[in-house]
Design an enzyme around this catalytic site. Structure first.
Site, PDB file in Angstrom:
ATOM      1  N   GLY A 295       0.814  -1.211   0.000  1.00  0.00           N
ATOM      2  CA  GLY A 295       0.000   0.000   0.000  1.00  0.00           C
ATOM      3  C   GLY A 295       0.844   1.256   0.000  1.00  0.00           C
ATOM      4  N   HIS A 296       1.997   1.213  -0.672  1.00  0.00           N
ATOM      5  CA  HIS A 296       2.952   2.328  -0.612  1.00  0.00           C
ATOM      6  C   HIS A 296       2.466   3.580  -1.334  1.00  0.00           C
ATOM      7  CE1 HIS A 296       3.817   1.002  -4.669  1.00  0.00           C
ATOM      8  NE2 HIS A 296       4.653   2.011  -4.851  1.00  0.00           N
TER       9      HIS A 296
ATOM     10  N   GLY B  84       0.847   4.472   3.544  1.00  0.00           N
ATOM     11  CA  GLY B  84       2.021   3.843   2.962  1.00  0.00           C
ATOM     12  C   GLY B  84       3.022   4.848   2.407  1.00  0.00           C
TER      13      GLY B  84
ATOM     14  N   SER C  12      -7.092   0.041  12.583  1.00  0.00           N
ATOM     15  CA  SER C  12      -7.913   1.221  12.816  1.00  0.00           C
ATOM     16  C   SER C  12      -8.550   1.143  14.201  1.00  0.00           C
ATOM     17  CB  SER C  12      -9.011   1.324  11.747  1.00  0.00           C
ATOM     18  OG  SER C  12     -10.017   2.237  12.116  1.00  0.00           O
ATOM     19  N   SER C  13      -8.843   2.301  14.769  1.00  0.00           N
ATOM     20  CA  SER C  13      -9.488   2.340  16.082  1.00  0.00           C
ATOM     21  C   SER C  13     -10.907   1.798  16.046  1.00  0.00           C
ATOM     22  CB  SER C  13      -9.510   3.782  16.608  1.00  0.00           C
ATOM     23  OG  SER C  13     -10.233   4.627  15.732  1.00  0.00           O
TER      24      SER C  13
ATOM     25  N   THR D 283      -5.607   6.095  15.348  1.00  0.00           N
ATOM     26  CA  THR D 283      -6.866   6.828  15.398  1.00  0.00           C
ATOM     27  C   THR D 283      -7.134   7.390  14.002  1.00  0.00           C
ATOM     28  OG1 THR D 283      -8.059   8.543  16.613  1.00  0.00           O
ATOM     29  CG2 THR D 283      -5.764   9.018  16.076  1.00  0.00           C
TER      30      THR D 283
ATOM     31  N   LEU E 213      -6.759   9.222  10.807  1.00  0.00           N
ATOM     32  CA  LEU E 213      -5.585   9.811  10.177  1.00  0.00           C
ATOM     33  C   LEU E 213      -5.981  10.805   9.095  1.00  0.00           C
ATOM     34  CD1 LEU E 213      -3.490   6.542   9.740  1.00  0.00           C
ATOM     35  CD2 LEU E 213      -3.173   8.306  11.488  1.00  0.00           C
TER      36      LEU E 213
ATOM     37  N   TRP F  64     -22.935  16.532   7.996  1.00  0.00           N
ATOM     38  CA  TRP F  64     -23.753  15.439   8.531  1.00  0.00           C
ATOM     39  C   TRP F  64     -23.830  15.464  10.053  1.00  0.00           C
ATOM     40  CZ3 TRP F  64     -23.764   9.924   6.129  1.00  0.00           C
ATOM     41  CH2 TRP F  64     -24.148  10.007   4.786  1.00  0.00           C
TER      42      TRP F  64
ATOM     43  N   ASP G  29     -24.594  10.040  13.157  1.00  0.00           N
ATOM     44  CA  ASP G  29     -23.401  10.569  13.813  1.00  0.00           C
ATOM     45  C   ASP G  29     -22.273   9.543  13.875  1.00  0.00           C
ATOM     46  OD1 ASP G  29     -23.950  13.213  14.429  1.00  0.00           O
ATOM     47  OD2 ASP G  29     -24.908  12.744  16.333  1.00  0.00           O
TER      48      ASP G  29
END
Length: 317
Positions: A11-12, A17, A108-109, A165, A167, A203, A270
């Site tokens: 994923g560079h 990446g 991912s969080s 978290t 990014l 939103w 939300d």
């Protein structure tokens, strides 16, 4: 770890990446491998196996994923679940079978339960139900974390998972149909500014709280994990500080110089009410973030302006 260690960054070309590549180059690492999705389809197990056999990397950094915001996750649940599992399973299992000793898995969080206590600690994983709007992506990432943990436990290899978290930064996705909240807001405010400072509709209620980390800081955390043997299998990567979505909107509006009104569409979801990371484990072993939110947004907006023609053409989706 030496500067000539052969490192494959999956994923560079993506936001994370590419930031990892920049960080490694800046620190003198010279033997980096990257393949585009056209050159190597990570969903194809045989192709990944053959790649490992041919290139023989010593370290793998997995920053490859199918990503998107609430809308994209809702509309394409099967792809977000299956393609992410295919990508990471091929990379992780292939690395193990190729005898690779060090693997850094990025997640991912959103792997943590929707109503987990705040701030989110690593040990809250799998203690309750997930946020429905992105559970497909979260479940895929959880399986990656557990796969790395299992290899670490059973075979004593240095496979570690870093959970960032939210990014943002250079090479983010600014497509309004599939992007996350910060780049979507940045683009909306920019276009409204050009449109005689027209009003911007966002939103939800603006009340949820979110934490944001500049992607180059995330890359520094990856380099830290590369250069050190971290004692545990899972680490949160973030700032340990959060703000409301309304505060985020006001900050982005200020950076861009938009002078219109902000309108909130309370009929839209939300998402999770709060997602703040407990980053004490990383802090305890010597790593902390360095880029303040407004500074990071300013850098991101400067990159956006420099690359806006390409963004409009390909949408980076």
């Amino acid at each position: 770890m030496n500067k000539n260690t052969k490192i494959y960054i999956a994923g560079h070309k993506g936001m994370v990446g590419s930031a990892v590549c920049r960080a490694l180059v800046s620190k003198g690492y010279s033997n980096l491998i990257g393949k585009t999705s056209v050159e190597l389809d990570l969903r194809n197990q045989q192709a990944v196996t053959e790649f490992y056999k041919k290139e023989q990397p010593e370290v793998v950094i997995d920053a490859a994923a199918k990503v998107g915001g609430i809308l994209a996750n809702n509309d394409y649940p099967y792809q977000f679940l299956m393609e992410n599992m295919q990508i990471q399973n091929n990379l992780i299992d292939g690395a193990y079978k190729a005898g690779i000793e060090k693997f850094i898995f990025l997640g991912s969080s959103c792997i943590y339960p929707k109503f987990a206590p705040q701030p989110l600690k690593e040990e809250y994983l799998l203690t309750d139900s997930l946020e429905p709007t992105n559970e497909w992506y979260a479940i895929a990432k959880i399986t990656g974390v557990k796969a790395c943990q299992a290899i670490r436990k059973q075979y004593n290899k240095d496979f570690v998972s870093l959970m960032p978290t939210n990014l943002y930064g250079s090479f983010d996705n600014f497509d309004l149909q599939s992007s996350h909240v910060l780049p979507a807001m940045l683009r909306k405010f920019h276009e409204a500014k050009l449109n005689n400072h027209s009003d911007v509709t966002l939103w939800g209620s603006g009340k949820p709280m979110r934490e944001f980390l500049y992607v180059d800081d995330m890359a520094e955390a990856v380099v830290y994990a590369l250069e050190n043997n971290l004692p545990e299998y899972l680490y949160n990567i973030g700032t340990g500080e959060d703000i409301t979505i309304k505060e985020l909107a006001a900050t982005i509006q200020r950076v861009i110089g938009h002078q219109g009104k902000i309108l909130w569409d309370a009929g839209k979801p939300d998402g999770t009410p709060r997602k703040l990371m407990d980053v004490s484990k990383m802090a305890a072993i010597g790593w902390e973030y360095s880029t303040a939110l407004e500074d990071g947004i300013q850098k991101t907006y400067e990159w956006f302006l420099e690359n806006i023609e390409n963004i409009k053409e390909v949408k980076l989706s």
